[in-house]
Scaffold this motif. Structure first.
Motif, short mmCIF file in Angstrom:
data_model
loop_
_atom_site.label_atom_id
_atom_site.label_comp_id
_atom_site.label_asym_id
_atom_site.label_seq_id
_atom_site.Cartn_x
_atom_site.Cartn_y
_atom_site.Cartn_z
N LEU A 125 17.10 10.32 0.20
CA LEU A 125 16.99 9.34 1.28
C LEU A 125 16.17 8.15 0.81
O LEU A 125 15.20 8.33 0.06
CB LEU A 125 16.28 9.96 2.50
N PRO A 126 16.53 6.95 1.25
CA PRO A 126 15.66 5.81 0.93
C PRO A 126 14.37 5.93 1.74
O PRO A 126 14.43 6.25 2.93
CB PRO A 126 16.49 4.61 1.39
N ALA A 127 13.23 5.73 1.10
CA ALA A 127 11.98 5.72 1.83
C ALA A 127 12.04 4.58 2.84
O ALA A 127 12.62 3.54 2.56
CB ALA A 127 10.81 5.50 0.88
N VAL A 128 11.50 4.80 4.03
CA VAL A 128 11.40 3.70 4.99
C VAL A 128 9.94 3.31 5.04
O VAL A 128 9.09 4.05 5.54
CB VAL A 128 11.94 4.09 6.38
N ALA A 129 9.65 2.17 4.43
CA ALA A 129 8.26 1.75 4.27
C ALA A 129 8.23 0.25 4.03
O ALA A 129 9.27 -0.38 3.83
CB ALA A 129 7.63 2.48 3.08
N GLY A 130 7.05 -0.30 4.08
CA GLY A 130 6.88 -1.72 3.82
C GLY A 130 5.53 -2.14 4.35
O GLY A 130 4.62 -1.32 4.45
N GLY A 131 5.42 -3.41 4.70
CA GLY A 131 4.15 -3.85 5.26
C GLY A 131 3.81 -5.25 4.84
O GLY A 131 4.49 -5.86 4.02
N ALA A 132 2.76 -5.74 5.46
CA ALA A 132 2.42 -7.15 5.32
C ALA A 132 1.96 -7.50 3.92
O ALA A 132 2.11 -8.63 3.47
CB ALA A 132 1.33 -7.51 6.33
N ARG A 133 1.41 -6.53 3.21
CA ARG A 133 0.80 -6.84 1.93
C ARG A 133 1.84 -7.05 0.85
O ARG A 133 2.81 -6.32 0.81
CB ARG A 133 -0.16 -5.71 1.54
N HIS A 156 3.98 -6.71 11.92
CA HIS A 156 2.92 -7.29 11.09
C HIS A 156 1.82 -7.70 12.06
O HIS A 156 2.10 -8.35 13.07
CB HIS A 156 3.44 -8.52 10.32
N THR A 185 6.91 -6.46 -0.23
CA THR A 185 6.97 -4.99 -0.13
C THR A 185 8.13 -4.57 0.76
O THR A 185 8.89 -3.65 0.44
CB THR A 185 5.65 -4.46 0.48
N ASP A 186 8.28 -5.26 1.90
CA ASP A 186 9.39 -4.94 2.81
C ASP A 186 10.73 -5.05 2.08
O ASP A 186 11.62 -4.21 2.25
CB ASP A 186 9.42 -5.93 3.99
N THR A 237 -1.81 -2.95 7.07
CA THR A 237 -1.05 -3.74 6.10
C THR A 237 0.11 -2.96 5.47
O THR A 237 0.78 -3.48 4.58
CB THR A 237 -1.96 -4.22 4.95
N PHE A 238 0.34 -1.74 5.91
CA PHE A 238 1.42 -0.95 5.31
C PHE A 238 1.97 0.00 6.36
O PHE A 238 1.25 0.44 7.24
CB PHE A 238 0.89 -0.15 4.11
N TYR A 239 3.27 0.28 6.27
CA TYR A 239 3.82 1.33 7.11
C TYR A 239 4.72 2.20 6.28
O TYR A 239 5.28 1.78 5.25
CB TYR A 239 4.59 0.76 8.31
N ASN A 290 13.15 9.15 -1.55
CA ASN A 290 12.62 10.48 -1.30
C ASN A 290 13.71 11.48 -1.67
O ASN A 290 14.87 11.29 -1.31
CB ASN A 290 12.29 10.67 0.19
N ARG A 338 9.44 5.34 -6.32
CA ARG A 338 8.75 5.51 -5.05
C ARG A 338 9.60 5.06 -3.87
O ARG A 338 9.27 5.34 -2.72
CB ARG A 338 7.40 4.79 -5.06
N PHE A 339 10.70 4.37 -4.15
CA PHE A 339 11.55 3.89 -3.05
C PHE A 339 12.51 4.95 -2.55
O PHE A 339 13.20 4.74 -1.57
CB PHE A 339 12.36 2.66 -3.50
N ASP A 346 10.02 17.97 0.35
CA ASP A 346 9.94 16.78 -0.51
C ASP A 346 9.53 17.25 -1.91
O ASP A 346 8.50 17.93 -2.06
CB ASP A 346 8.88 15.84 0.09
N PHE A 379 6.05 17.29 -3.37
CA PHE A 379 5.12 18.38 -3.08
C PHE A 379 5.48 19.64 -3.85
O PHE A 379 4.85 20.67 -3.71
CB PHE A 379 5.09 18.67 -1.57
N GLU A 410 0.11 -1.21 11.81
CA GLU A 410 1.53 -1.54 11.90
C GLU A 410 2.27 -0.41 12.62
O GLU A 410 2.02 0.76 12.37
CB GLU A 410 2.11 -1.75 10.49
N ILE A 451 23.12 3.71 0.80
CA ILE A 451 22.89 2.68 -0.21
C ILE A 451 23.34 3.10 -1.61
O ILE A 451 23.58 2.26 -2.47
CB ILE A 451 21.40 2.24 -0.21
#
Lengths: 93, 143
Positions: A85-93, B81, B91-92, B51-53, A58, A55-56, A65, A68, B23, A10
């Motif tokens: 590296l791009p962090a691989v993360a996300g989630g419903a919130r 999800h 967030t994704d 709610t997060f991964y 690493n 935070r996106f 890392d 640390f 998740e 990226i």
């Protein structure tokens, strides 16, 4: 002082497609500033305005890392390898 | 369009159901430049959250080194999800760092840990823009 920096897909738009570039600096912050002098715009993708790492992404010094270690103040030595590296993360919130 | 074998589709779904209500996350690797998902790599959700991964940062480094050694890339990046629809959240989108990847989302909101209705969708996320794409399930990729 030469530090090899591994660049993720990226961010390769800033490095003309190069997977790795060389930079210099006594700390990670200096290295990123040095990279930005040759690859303008890359710094803003890596650090916030206050200089802290985004935070996106690493960033690793060799196998560790830098969160640390000392974050952007982490000291570097000739021959170190830095991996971004791009962090691989996300989630419903 | 994402073309995926039935076996890999089922592996993602099984992982999502197993980890519900947390998740689940992982990738399917494929030869660099092929756009062909081949190797199922389930990852630990370091956040262990409904709610997060998040891939653990050490796991992430080992994963990418392994991909590099094998001349592979993450063709699919998947997560579940567990209470909401299978659509990328804000967030994704903000974290999406692989413009070449297919972002697969599975919703286990209806099925939970069991057999039952689920939703399995795929998206491209490039520069914050989400585009849904068709998912084509095949027995094999053929030649």
């Amino acid at each position: 002082m030469a530090i090899e920096v591994r660049i993720p897909t990226i961010l390769r738009t800033y490095t003309d497609g190069a997977k790795a570039v060389t930079g210099a600096g006594a700390t990670l912050a200096e290295l990123i500033t040095d990279l930005d002098s040759r690859h303008p715009g890359i710094r803003a993708r890596l650090v916030e305005e206050n200089g802290e790492l985004r935070r996106f992404v690493n960033v690793y010094l060799n196998d560790e890392d830098v969160r640390f270690l000392k974050g952007s103040a982490t000291e570097l030595t000739d021959g170190d390898q830095v991996t971004i590296l791009p962090a691989v993360a996300g989630g419903a919130r | 369009m994402l073309t995926l074998t039935r076996e890999l589709h089922d592996a993602i779904l099984a992982h999502a159901r197993r980890d519900h209500p947390d998740e689940a996350c992982g990738i399917i690797a494929g030869p660099a430049g092929s756009d062909r998902p081949e190797r199922f790599v389930p990852m630990l959700n370091a956040a262990r959250s409904p709610t997060f991964y998040e891939f653990d940062s050490g796991d992430l480094l080992r994963l990418y080194r392994d991909l590099d050694d094998r001349d592979e890339e993450p063709v699919v990046i998947y997560h579940s999800h567990t209470a909401t629809e299978a659509y990328p959240s804000r967030t994704d989108i903000s974290y999406a760092g692989e413009p070449g990847a297919h972002y697969v989302l599975v919703s286990t909101a209806e099925c939970g840990n069991d057999e039952g209705p689920f939703s399995f969708r795929s998206f491209r996320i490039v520069d914050g823009e989400v585009t849904e794409e068709e998912v084509r399930i095949v027995d094999t990729y053929g030649d």
